[in-house]
Design a protein around this motif. Structure first.
Motif, short mmCIF file in Angstrom:
data_model
loop_
_atom_site.label_atom_id
_atom_site.label_comp_id
_atom_site.label_asym_id
_atom_site.label_seq_id
_atom_site.Cartn_x
_atom_site.Cartn_y
_atom_site.Cartn_z
N LEU A 65 0.83 -1.20 0.00
CA LEU A 65 0.00 0.00 0.00
C LEU A 65 0.88 1.25 0.00
N ARG A 66 2.01 1.20 0.67
CA ARG A 66 2.95 2.32 0.58
C ARG A 66 3.30 2.60 -0.88
N LYS A 67 3.51 1.53 -1.62
CA LYS A 67 3.87 1.68 -3.03
C LYS A 67 2.74 2.33 -3.81
N LYS A 68 1.49 1.94 -3.52
CA LYS A 68 0.35 2.53 -4.23
C LYS A 68 0.21 4.01 -3.92
N PHE A 69 0.61 4.41 -2.71
CA PHE A 69 0.53 5.82 -2.33
C PHE A 69 1.81 6.59 -2.64
N HIS A 70 2.77 5.92 -3.26
CA HIS A 70 4.06 6.54 -3.61
C HIS A 70 4.77 7.10 -2.39
N VAL A 71 4.67 6.37 -1.28
CA VAL A 71 5.35 6.76 -0.05
C VAL A 71 6.82 6.36 -0.15
N HIS A 72 7.70 7.31 0.05
CA HIS A 72 9.13 7.05 -0.01
C HIS A 72 9.61 6.68 1.39
N TRP A 73 9.69 5.40 1.67
CA TRP A 73 10.09 4.91 2.99
C TRP A 73 11.58 4.62 2.99
#
Length: 295
Positions: free
Chosen positions: A236-244
């Motif tokens: 889901l981070r990837k879908k939201f383009h979250v740069h972790w």
């Protein structure tokens, strides 16, 4: 959001002997609020329904208050109050329908969507206990909590076939939903990009200067966003383009350890909602449920 139950008799409400009573009433759960809401409104049906019919943008604090009242009524209302709350909630959502921005029709009584909203809170309780609690759940406790959450799902009117019934089934279900059904919805983007950065003052703080509230909330929002980023499933981070990054992960680990240590010092009467506190301290005979209709 609801469905008709597949059980002819009224389901059994959970009681003070359940893990759910204690952990649903643990104020540590508030740390996972952002993650839980994002998981829910990333479902296209839930995201569209909330975006079109909820007042969460105009009245975020009132919406939060009513949500918490519903949750307490459903969990702690007893054999009469909890069951009636489930029926009332289904009726409340009966007229919610429409079409999303892609032209797809949605209906609040969608079985998959309602089950998903409920099951995200199991994920949140498991994750809260693992990261911030005194110790993670044991395998048997995770299994017990899931069975209790299925029982609570029946109170909400969710059909058995729409819920996972074992821990391995839950994780298969959860991962499949995250990877194949959840989307970067408008409502989810608003929550992540706006609600965690700025929001109007609560009515109780009307005397606080606007500039001071903005500064305070900006810091609170940064902290909440860090926890939300950390506890979102990677897909889901990837879908939201979250740069972790590793730097963010280390910052969260320091925060996590500090919260876990501080939580041990918080008196139970402060840490838990009143019904959960009485259950934890063996005083449940003093608890008289007060059922309030949520507006």
């Amino acid at each position: 959001m609801a469905t008709a139950s597949n059980n002819k008799a009224d389901p059994l409400a959970l009681g003070p002997d359940s893990l759910a009573w204690v952990h649903a009433g643990d104020n540590l759960q508030l740390l996972m609020a952002g993650t839980t809401l994002l998981l829910q409104v990333s479902h296209p049906v839930v995201g569209a329904g909330v975006g079109d019919h909820s007042v969460f943008k105009k009245d975020p604090w009132g919406r939060l208050k009513r949500t918490m009242e519903w949750g307490q009524r459903l969990m702690y209302g007893g054999e009469t109050g909890s069951i009636q709350a489930g029926k009332d909630l289904r009726e409340l959502h009966r007229g919610i329908k429409g079409a999303d921005d892609k032209g797809r029709k949605y209906f609040a009584l969608d079985p998959e969507a309602y089950a998903w909203v409920h099951m995200t809170t199991y994920y949140s309780m498991i994750t809260t206990q693992r990261l911030f609690g005194d110790k993670p759940f044991t395998a048997s406790e995770e299994a017990q909590l899931l069975q209790e959450w299925v029982q609570q799902g029946r109170v909400l009117g969710i059909r058995d076939q729409d819920m996972p019934h074992s821990v391995p089934e839950f994780w298969d279900y959860f991962n499949n939903m995250v990877e194949n059904r959840l989307e970067n919805t408008d409502t989810a983007r608003y929550l992540l990009e706006v609600s965690l950065s700025r929001v109007k003052k609560p009515p109780q703080l009307s005397l606080l200067p606007d500039w001071l509230w903005s500064r305070i909330y900006r810091q609170l929002g940064k902290s909440a966003k860090l926890t939300t980023y950390a506890t979102l499933p990677p897909a889901l981070r990837k879908k939201f383009h979250v740069h972790w990054t590793g730097r963010l992960a280390r910052r969260f680990e320091r925060k996590r350890r500090a919260i876990r240590n501080l939580a041990k010092l918080v008196p139970p009467k402060t840490r838990y909602l009143p019904p959960a506190y009485l259950a934890v301290t063996g005083q449940i005979d003093r608890f008289q449920p007060v059922i309030r209709e949520a507006a």
